[in-house]
Design a protein around this motif. Structure first.
Motif, PDB file in Angstrom:
ATOM      1  N   THR A  82      -6.263  15.852  10.071  1.00  0.00           N
ATOM      2  CA  THR A  82      -6.069  14.881   8.997  1.00  0.00           C
ATOM      3  C   THR A  82      -4.903  13.959   9.335  1.00  0.00           C
ATOM      4  O   THR A  82      -4.002  14.327  10.087  1.00  0.00           O
ATOM      5  N   VAL A  83      -4.958  12.751   8.771  1.00  0.00           N
ATOM      6  CA  VAL A  83      -3.939  11.730   9.003  1.00  0.00           C
ATOM      7  C   VAL A  83      -3.518  11.178   7.650  1.00  0.00           C
ATOM      8  O   VAL A  83      -4.364  10.914   6.799  1.00  0.00           O
ATOM      9  N   ASN A  84      -2.211  10.984   7.458  1.00  0.00           N
ATOM     10  CA  ASN A  84      -1.711  10.345   6.249  1.00  0.00           C
ATOM     11  C   ASN A  84      -1.498   8.867   6.559  1.00  0.00           C
ATOM     12  O   ASN A  84      -0.521   8.508   7.217  1.00  0.00           O
ATOM     13  N   ILE A  85      -2.413   8.014   6.092  1.00  0.00           N
ATOM     14  CA  ILE A  85      -2.315   6.575   6.377  1.00  0.00           C
ATOM     15  C   ILE A  85      -1.407   5.859   5.393  1.00  0.00           C
ATOM     16  O   ILE A  85      -1.217   4.657   5.496  1.00  0.00           O
ATOM     17  N   PHE A  86      -0.846   6.589   4.443  1.00  0.00           N
ATOM     18  CA  PHE A  86      -0.032   5.968   3.402  1.00  0.00           C
ATOM     19  C   PHE A  86       1.454   5.979   3.730  1.00  0.00           C
ATOM     20  O   PHE A  86       2.288   5.657   2.900  1.00  0.00           O
ATOM     21  N   THR A  87       1.796   6.355   4.963  1.00  0.00           N
ATOM     22  CA  THR A  87       3.184   6.310   5.400  1.00  0.00           C
ATOM     23  C   THR A  87       3.280   5.440   6.643  1.00  0.00           C
ATOM     24  O   THR A  87       2.422   5.504   7.517  1.00  0.00           O
ATOM     25  N   GLY A  88       4.284   4.632   6.711  1.00  0.00           N
ATOM     26  CA  GLY A  88       4.545   3.821   7.902  1.00  0.00           C
ATOM     27  C   GLY A  88       3.697   2.574   7.991  1.00  0.00           C
ATOM     28  O   GLY A  88       2.654   2.445   7.357  1.00  0.00           O
ATOM     29  N   ASP A  89       4.192   1.639   8.798  1.00  0.00           N
ATOM     30  CA  ASP A  89       3.506   0.361   8.976  1.00  0.00           C
ATOM     31  C   ASP A  89       2.370   0.426   9.978  1.00  0.00           C
ATOM     32  O   ASP A  89       1.528  -0.461  10.025  1.00  0.00           O
ATOM     33  N   GLN A  90       2.325   1.457  10.801  1.00  0.00           N
ATOM     34  CA  GLN A  90       1.296   1.535  11.829  1.00  0.00           C
ATOM     35  C   GLN A  90      -0.116   1.650  11.261  1.00  0.00           C
ATOM     36  O   GLN A  90      -1.088   1.341  11.936  1.00  0.00           O
TER      37      GLN A  90
END
Length: 114
Positions: A82-90
């Protein structure tokens, strides 16, 4: 990851559930695939492959065969983590694509947003 009445991704402010008026043919129109168990599954990339050849982040949404419950996850291109896409600008582009996809599913009466 088990089916639930409502789902919430870490970092996202929205909670989603299956729209009570969802139709099976709408799921087919939106490229949901029927699994061997009769559930409906949609896997869609949220960003194109990057130049280093790493896999795209993808969203995986499953709706139970009785159209009552769902599962939702953001995964690596391999589908293993799983990936948390809600952190960081990347992940800014992936977040934008995710919100666009979810809004489209709300408009098409597949999901409701709480």
């Amino acid at each position: 990851m088990a089916f639930a009445d409502q789902v919430h991704l870490a970092g996202d402010s929205a909670t989603y559930r299956v729209n009570p008026g969802v139709k099976k043919y709408t799921l087919s129109d939106l490229n949901f695939k029927k699994t061997k168990l009769g559930n409906y599954e949609l896997t869609q990339a949220l960003q194109p492959l990057n130049v280093r050849g790493k896999g795209a982040v993808q969203v995986k949404l499953s709706i139970s065969a009785d159209l009552q419950q769902l599962k939702l996850a953001i995964l690596t291109g391999s589908g293993l983590q799983t990936v948390n896409i809600f952190t960081g600008d990347q992940f800014a582009a992936a977040r934008e694509q995710y919100h666009f996809l979810m809004q489209n599913l709300i408009i098409r009466q597949v999901l409701t947003k709480n």
